[in-house]
Design an enzyme around this catalytic site. Structure first.
Site, PDB file in Angstrom:
ATOM      1  N   ARG A 104      77.390  63.302  20.140  1.00  0.00           N
ATOM      2  CA  ARG A 104      78.100  64.568  20.024  1.00  0.00           C
ATOM      3  C   ARG A 104      78.853  64.524  18.815  1.00  0.00           C
ATOM      4  O   ARG A 104      79.691  63.740  18.703  1.00  0.00           O
ATOM      5  CB  ARG A 104      78.808  65.016  21.196  1.00  0.00           C
ATOM      6  CG  ARG A 104      78.030  65.583  22.490  1.00  0.00           C
ATOM      7  CD  ARG A 104      79.004  66.355  23.379  1.00  0.00           C
ATOM      8  NE  ARG A 104      80.197  65.687  23.489  1.00  0.00           N
ATOM      9  CZ  ARG A 104      81.432  66.258  24.630  1.00  0.00           C
ATOM     10  NH1 ARG A 104      80.854  67.592  25.111  1.00  0.00           N
ATOM     11  NH2 ARG A 104      82.572  65.689  24.551  1.00  0.00           N
ATOM     12  N   ASP A 200      85.286  59.560  29.239  1.00  0.00           N
ATOM     13  CA  ASP A 200      84.010  59.296  28.149  1.00  0.00           C
ATOM     14  C   ASP A 200      83.256  58.231  28.859  1.00  0.00           C
ATOM     15  O   ASP A 200      83.441  56.968  28.986  1.00  0.00           O
ATOM     16  CB  ASP A 200      84.596  58.834  26.891  1.00  0.00           C
ATOM     17  CG  ASP A 200      83.249  58.460  25.947  1.00  0.00           C
ATOM     18  OD1 ASP A 200      83.512  59.539  24.755  1.00  0.00           O
ATOM     19  OD2 ASP A 200      82.329  58.019  26.227  1.00  0.00           O
TER      20      ASP A 200
HETATM   21  C1  PRP Z   1      78.103  61.983  26.246  1.00  0.00           C
HETATM   22  C2  PRP Z   1      77.266  62.056  27.588  1.00  0.00           C
HETATM   23  C3  PRP Z   1      76.477  63.036  27.099  1.00  0.00           C
HETATM   24  C4  PRP Z   1      77.127  64.064  26.319  1.00  0.00           C
HETATM   25  C5  PRP Z   1      77.509  65.354  27.229  1.00  0.00           C
HETATM   26  O1  PRP Z   1      77.519  61.367  25.066  1.00  0.00           O
HETATM   27  O2  PRP Z   1      76.803  60.572  27.827  1.00  0.00           O
HETATM   28  O3  PRP Z   1      75.099  62.512  26.578  1.00  0.00           O
HETATM   29  O4  PRP Z   1      78.265  63.282  26.063  1.00  0.00           O
HETATM   30  O5  PRP Z   1      77.923  66.250  26.544  1.00  0.00           O
HETATM   31  P1  PRP Z   1      77.404  67.624  26.016  1.00  0.00           P
HETATM   32  O6  PRP Z   1      76.845  68.077  27.434  1.00  0.00           O
HETATM   33  O7  PRP Z   1      78.420  68.476  25.867  1.00  0.00           O
HETATM   34  O8  PRP Z   1      76.294  67.483  25.021  1.00  0.00           O
HETATM   35  P2  PRP Z   1      78.189  61.051  23.929  1.00  0.00           P
HETATM   36  O9  PRP Z   1      78.192  62.308  22.865  1.00  0.00           O
HETATM   37  O10 PRP Z   1      79.825  60.820  24.016  1.00  0.00           O
HETATM   38  O11 PRP Z   1      77.575  59.717  23.026  1.00  0.00           O
HETATM   39  P3  PRP Z   1      77.691  58.415  23.687  1.00  0.00           P
HETATM   40  O12 PRP Z   1      76.762  58.128  25.084  1.00  0.00           O
HETATM   41  O13 PRP Z   1      77.148  57.773  22.552  1.00  0.00           O
HETATM   42  O14 PRP Z   1      79.019  57.906  23.829  1.00  0.00           O
HETATM   43  N1  URA Z   2      80.833  63.331  27.433  1.00  0.00           N
HETATM   44  C1  URA Z   2      81.393  62.285  28.228  1.00  0.00           C
HETATM   45  O1  URA Z   2      81.435  61.109  28.317  1.00  0.00           O
HETATM   46  N2  URA Z   2      82.558  62.851  29.060  1.00  0.00           N
HETATM   47  C2  URA Z   2      82.881  64.254  29.445  1.00  0.00           C
HETATM   48  O2  URA Z   2      83.583  64.588  30.166  1.00  0.00           O
HETATM   49  C3  URA Z   2      81.902  65.004  28.518  1.00  0.00           C
HETATM   50  C4  URA Z   2      81.149  64.786  27.872  1.00  0.00           C
END
Ligand code: PRP
Ligand code: URA
Length: 209
Positions: A104, A200
């Protein structure tokens, strides 16, 4: 419209409490996510079709059941989805594993795809996308689009915690994709984090914060 299944089994709910707890460290967090993924896999496979075959037991001939139907593929959304893969594979060891890499953008909250690799026989498989979090739904929508673009016909989405906003957007944009969750939380905060959520997921799994 997609159906939403909340897995309220006591073991799942108990483990989810410790996953949410900020005092839970990386090792335990990872183990718990793995365990909950296994328990959720047990529930999500409840409707798998069976066929009857005949076998010889040491006593007699018996007509018994084995799984039939399409083969499965699990697709974690990188990175945090990786934490759920082994747990699912414990119950479905023959499943293939694809990967979709998304992050994201912290400013726009929009997902950006940086990787995609799926099994070759995409059209023949039932897909389960796994990711611990369904927040705004942006990542889930992008992952589903990515699978469909490559020919996937049957997709389920499985996560630990969902926000109502994320559920709604999947239902609107992909009514054929059912959603399997351990908890439906209250809302998103101003940074797109699920409240109360677990923080997170990627950072907690991999210890990167
Ligand atoms: C997190 C999580 C999802 C996403 C959800 O990943 O694992 O993939 O956020 O958020 P959304 O529904 O608003 O899209 P992140 O983008 O933090 O990446 P990461 O797993 O690499 O930390
Ligand atoms: N991604 C995460 O890892 N945590 C949240 O709460 C939302 C998006």
């Amino acid at each position: 419209m997609s159906k939403v299944y909340v897995f309220d089994h006591p073991l799942i709910q108990h483990k989810l409490t410790y996953i949410r707890d900020k005092k839970t460290g990386t090792k335990e967090f990872r183990e718990l996510v793995d365990e909950v993924a296994t328990l959720m896999a047990f529930e999500i496979t409840r409707d798998m079709p069976l066929e009857e075959i005949e076998i010889e037991t040491p006593v007699t001939t018996a007509k018994t059941k084995v799984l039939s139907g399409k083969k499965l593929a699990i697709v974690p959304i990188l990175r945090a989805g990786i934490g759920m893969v082994d747990g699912v594979l414990k119950l479905i060891p023959a499943a293939k594993v694809g990967h979709i890499g998304l992050y994201r953008d912290p400013a726009t909250l929009k997902p950006v795809e940086y990787y995609a690799k799926l099994p070759a026989d995409v059209e023949e498989r039932d897909f389960i996308i796994v990711d611990p979090m369904l927040a705004t739904g942006g990542s889930a929508i992008e992952a589903i689009n990515s699978l469909k673009k490559r020919g996937a016909k049957s997709i389920k989405f499985m996560c630990l915690i969902a926000a109502p906003e994320g559920v709604k957007v999947i239902q609107e944009e992909h009514p054929d994709v059912d959603i399997y969750i351990a908890a439906l939380d209250e809302k998103l905060d101003d940074h797109g984090y699920i409240v109360p959520g677990l923080g997170d997921a990627g950072d907690r799994l991999f210890g990167t914060k």
